[in-house]
Design a protein around this motif. Structure first.
Motif, PDB file in Angstrom:
ATOM      1  N   GLU A 158      37.209  51.754  48.143  1.00 26.02           N
ATOM      2  CA  GLU A 158      36.886  50.757  47.328  1.00 26.02           C
ATOM      3  C   GLU A 158      36.002  51.053  46.037  1.00 26.02           C
ATOM      4  OE1 GLU A 158      34.908  46.270  46.599  1.00 26.02           O
ATOM      5  OE2 GLU A 158      35.161  46.825  48.622  1.00 26.02           O
ATOM      6  N   VAL A 159      36.411  51.289  44.822  1.00 29.44           N
ATOM      7  CA  VAL A 159      35.412  51.871  43.897  1.00 29.44           C
ATOM      8  C   VAL A 159      34.551  50.612  43.465  1.00 29.44           C
ATOM      9  CG1 VAL A 159      34.939  52.802  41.439  1.00 29.44           C
ATOM     10  CG2 VAL A 159      37.072  53.340  42.858  1.00 29.44           C
ATOM     11  N   LEU A 160      33.303  50.991  43.549  1.00 31.18           N
ATOM     12  CA  LEU A 160      32.193  49.656  43.498  1.00 31.18           C
ATOM     13  C   LEU A 160      31.484  49.795  41.925  1.00 31.18           C
ATOM     14  CD1 LEU A 160      30.386  49.922  46.684  1.00 31.18           C
ATOM     15  CD2 LEU A 160      32.195  48.382  46.014  1.00 31.18           C
ATOM     16  N   GLY A 161      31.816  51.047  41.299  1.00 30.67           N
ATOM     17  CA  GLY A 161      31.062  50.966  39.896  1.00 30.67           C
ATOM     18  C   GLY A 161      30.276  52.371  39.971  1.00 30.67           C
ATOM     19  N   LYS A 162      29.595  52.448  39.016  1.00 33.61           N
ATOM     20  CA  LYS A 162      28.847  53.658  38.629  1.00 33.61           C
ATOM     21  C   LYS A 162      27.238  53.509  39.072  1.00 33.61           C
ATOM     22  CE  LYS A 162      31.693  55.836  35.157  1.00 33.61           C
ATOM     23  NZ  LYS A 162      32.037  56.853  36.026  1.00 33.61           N
ATOM     24  N   VAL A 163      26.519  54.353  39.547  1.00 31.07           N
ATOM     25  CA  VAL A 163      25.285  54.159  39.709  1.00 31.07           C
ATOM     26  C   VAL A 163      24.314  54.783  38.677  1.00 31.07           C
ATOM     27  CG1 VAL A 163      25.668  54.391  42.176  1.00 31.07           C
ATOM     28  CG2 VAL A 163      24.937  56.249  41.132  1.00 31.07           C
ATOM     29  N   ALA A 164      23.144  54.352  38.474  1.00 34.97           N
ATOM     30  CA  ALA A 164      22.365  54.847  37.486  1.00 34.97           C
ATOM     31  C   ALA A 164      22.042  56.063  37.871  1.00 34.97           C
ATOM     32  CB  ALA A 164      20.907  54.161  37.544  1.00 34.97           C
ATOM     33  N   ALA A 165      21.474  57.081  36.790  1.00 37.64           N
ATOM     34  CA  ALA A 165      21.238  58.401  36.855  1.00 37.64           C
ATOM     35  C   ALA A 165      19.824  58.384  37.716  1.00 37.64           C
ATOM     36  CB  ALA A 165      20.804  58.927  35.451  1.00 37.64           C
ATOM     37  N   LEU A 166      19.746  59.376  38.639  1.00 36.61           N
ATOM     38  CA  LEU A 166      18.371  59.649  39.442  1.00 36.61           C
ATOM     39  C   LEU A 166      17.288  59.855  38.168  1.00 36.61           C
ATOM     40  CD1 LEU A 166      19.963  61.483  42.091  1.00 36.61           C
ATOM     41  CD2 LEU A 166      18.767  59.517  42.649  1.00 36.61           C
ATOM     42  N   ILE A 167      16.048  59.799  38.593  1.00 38.32           N
ATOM     43  CA  ILE A 167      15.075  60.409  37.758  1.00 38.32           C
ATOM     44  C   ILE A 167      14.322  61.619  38.452  1.00 38.32           C
ATOM     45  CG2 ILE A 167      12.661  59.761  37.145  1.00 38.32           C
ATOM     46  CD1 ILE A 167      13.571  56.647  37.313  1.00 38.32           C
ATOM     47  N   GLU A 168      14.400  62.588  37.465  1.00 38.52           N
ATOM     48  CA  GLU A 168      13.788  63.820  37.832  1.00 38.52           C
ATOM     49  C   GLU A 168      12.326  63.570  38.727  1.00 38.52           C
ATOM     50  OE1 GLU A 168      13.526  67.440  39.225  1.00 38.52           O
ATOM     51  OE2 GLU A 168      15.306  66.796  38.310  1.00 38.52           O
ATOM     52  N   ASP A 169      12.339  64.038  40.155  1.00 37.25           N
ATOM     53  CA  ASP A 169      11.130  63.786  40.917  1.00 37.25           C
ATOM     54  C   ASP A 169      10.557  65.070  41.533  1.00 37.25           C
ATOM     55  OD1 ASP A 169      13.094  64.192  43.045  1.00 37.25           O
ATOM     56  OD2 ASP A 169      12.975  62.247  43.513  1.00 37.25           O
ATOM     57  N   GLY A 170      11.200  66.205  41.290  1.00 34.76           N
ATOM     58  CA  GLY A 170      10.769  67.462  41.964  1.00 34.76           C
ATOM     59  C   GLY A 170      10.952  67.694  43.281  1.00 34.76           C
ATOM     60  N   SER A 171      11.758  66.771  43.850  1.00 36.54           N
ATOM     61  CA  SER A 171      11.995  67.013  45.314  1.00 36.54           C
ATOM     62  C   SER A 171      12.573  68.181  45.651  1.00 36.54           C
ATOM     63  CB  SER A 171      12.815  65.769  46.033  1.00 36.54           C
ATOM     64  OG  SER A 171      13.174  66.053  47.420  1.00 36.54           O
ATOM     65  N   VAL A 172      11.996  69.011  46.781  1.00 38.76           N
ATOM     66  CA  VAL A 172      12.668  70.145  47.295  1.00 38.76           C
ATOM     67  C   VAL A 172      13.958  70.024  48.059  1.00 38.76           C
ATOM     68  CG1 VAL A 172      10.503  71.486  47.049  1.00 38.76           C
ATOM     69  CG2 VAL A 172      11.119  70.504  49.142  1.00 38.76           C
ATOM     70  N   ILE A 173      13.968  68.732  48.566  1.00 42.43           N
ATOM     71  CA  ILE A 173      15.330  68.364  49.295  1.00 42.43           C
ATOM     72  C   ILE A 173      16.280  68.086  48.404  1.00 42.43           C
ATOM     73  CG2 ILE A 173      16.131  67.025  50.905  1.00 42.43           C
ATOM     74  CD1 ILE A 173      13.145  66.640  52.034  1.00 42.43           C
ATOM     75  N   GLN A 174      17.641  68.521  48.856  1.00 43.38           N
ATOM     76  CA  GLN A 174      18.818  68.385  47.861  1.00 43.38           C
ATOM     77  C   GLN A 174      19.733  67.655  48.665  1.00 43.38           C
ATOM     78  OE1 GLN A 174      18.625  68.516  44.453  1.00 43.38           O
ATOM     79  NE2 GLN A 174      16.593  68.854  44.887  1.00 43.38           N
ATOM     80  N   VAL A 175      20.908  67.058  48.256  1.00 45.54           N
ATOM     81  CA  VAL A 175      22.037  66.903  49.042  1.00 45.54           C
ATOM     82  C   VAL A 175      22.626  68.081  49.436  1.00 45.54           C
ATOM     83  CG1 VAL A 175      24.345  65.806  49.186  1.00 45.54           C
ATOM     84  CG2 VAL A 175      22.517  64.559  47.983  1.00 45.54           C
ATOM     85  N   GLY A 176      22.824  68.211  50.825  1.00 46.44           N
ATOM     86  CA  GLY A 176      23.440  69.266  51.583  1.00 46.44           C
ATOM     87  C   GLY A 176      22.526  70.191  52.058  1.00 46.44           C
ATOM     88  N   SER A 177      21.073  70.058  51.792  1.00 42.28           N
ATOM     89  CA  SER A 177      19.993  70.769  52.671  1.00 42.28           C
ATOM     90  C   SER A 177      20.151  70.533  54.167  1.00 42.28           C
ATOM     91  CB  SER A 177      18.519  70.091  52.095  1.00 42.28           C
ATOM     92  OG  SER A 177      18.325  70.536  50.701  1.00 42.28           O
ATOM     93  N   GLU A 178      20.105  71.968  54.621  1.00 42.12           N
ATOM     94  CA  GLU A 178      19.940  71.619  56.124  1.00 42.12           C
ATOM     95  C   GLU A 178      18.631  72.117  56.714  1.00 42.12           C
ATOM     96  OE1 GLU A 178      23.067  74.665  57.135  1.00 42.12           O
ATOM     97  OE2 GLU A 178      24.637  73.234  56.467  1.00 42.12           O
ATOM     98  N   GLY A 179      18.589  71.285  57.776  1.00 39.51           N
ATOM     99  CA  GLY A 179      17.269  71.752  58.654  1.00 39.51           C
ATOM    100  C   GLY A 179      17.423  71.334  60.116  1.00 39.51           C
ATOM    101  N   ARG A 180      16.342  71.354  60.941  1.00 34.45           N
ATOM    102  CA  ARG A 180      16.309  71.146  62.222  1.00 34.45           C
ATOM    103  C   ARG A 180      15.277  70.213  62.426  1.00 34.45           C
ATOM    104  NH1 ARG A 180      19.470  74.664  64.647  1.00 34.45           N
ATOM    105  NH2 ARG A 180      18.708  74.516  66.898  1.00 34.45           N
ATOM    106  N   TRP A 181      15.450  69.356  63.466  1.00 29.52           N
ATOM    107  CA  TRP A 181      14.470  68.444  64.058  1.00 29.52           C
ATOM    108  C   TRP A 181      14.308  68.367  65.643  1.00 29.52           C
ATOM    109  CZ3 TRP A 181       9.911  66.384  64.215  1.00 29.52           C
ATOM    110  CH2 TRP A 181       9.961  65.253  64.725  1.00 29.52           C
ATOM    111  N   LYS A 182      13.357  68.843  66.231  1.00 28.31           N
ATOM    112  CA  LYS A 182      13.485  69.063  67.666  1.00 28.31           C
ATOM    113  C   LYS A 182      14.583  69.707  68.056  1.00 28.31           C
ATOM    114  CE  LYS A 182      10.472  64.938  68.507  1.00 28.31           C
ATOM    115  NZ  LYS A 182      10.318  63.789  69.322  1.00 28.31           N
ATOM    116  N   GLY A 183      14.878  70.839  67.535  1.00 28.40           N
ATOM    117  CA  GLY A 183      16.204  71.684  67.733  1.00 28.40           C
ATOM    118  C   GLY A 183      17.344  71.236  67.527  1.00 28.40           C
TER     119      GLY A 183
END
Length: 182
Positions: A22-47
């Motif tokens: 189902e297409v729900l419509g468009k979302v607003a643009a993100l505000i630039e916030d300088g986060s070093v994390i991006q969609v697709g960033s990979e990490g590890r937590w407790k192995g």
């Protein structure tokens, strides 16, 4: 489980309903916030490896923060809050009996999941925008009354009053390097 995806090209929200989209419509643009994390960033937590599958960008009185939706290789999901260099990882837990939002006061003591916490922050945050894959529908401007609590040794909890029953997220605050992002 991701139920919603925001198209990176056209910013449309696509919501999965059984085998249909189902297409729900468009979302607003993100505000630039300088986060070093991006969609697709990979990490590890407790192995256990994880990927940042999506995010909600939230606005509150003092600025912005990000809630990164994490998908772990062991089939769990969780959230990583990214706010002004503070990182908190939490997981949804079974609902708790909690006071009404309007009755809460900074300094209140609550027992959640058999652990003691102190209420340190109350906000009526609003969603600015989102991206990637997320486990629920959202809209820009959606209000999220939240209560943040702290416990011993970096323990952290959030009560999210935007839904009924109230959602309880429990985890801990940790330094960025703990997550071994690549």
């Amino acid at each position: 489980v991701s139920l919603l995806a925001v198209c990176p090209n056209c910013a449309s929200q696509l919501f999965r309903k059984d085998l249909d989209l189902e297409v729900l419509g468009k979302v607003a643009a993100l505000i630039e916030d300088g986060s070093v994390i991006q969609v697709g960033s990979e990490g590890r937590w407790k192995g256990v490896p994880f990927v940042a599958a999506g995010r909600l960008q939230m606005r509150f009185d003092d600025g912005l923060w990000n809630e990164w939706y994490l998908l772990f290789d062991d089939r769990r999901d969780g959230w990583l809050s990214d706010a002004n260099g503070n990182y908190v990882i939490t997981y949804l837990r079974p609902p708790a009996q909690v006071p009404e939002y309007e009755s809460l006061k900074i300094g209140d003591k609550l027992t959640l999941q058999k652990q003691q916490f102190e209420l340190t922050n109350l906000e009526r945050a609003q969603v600015v925008a989102g991206e990637g894959e997320l486990p629920f529908k959202f809209g820009s401007g959606w209000e999220a009354p939240v209560a943040d609590l702290r416990g011993d040794s970096g323990r952290f909890a959030t009560l999210d009053y935007s839904e009924t029953p109230v959602r309880l997220y429990v985890g801990e605050q940790l330094p960025f390097d703990t997550f071994a992002f690549s």
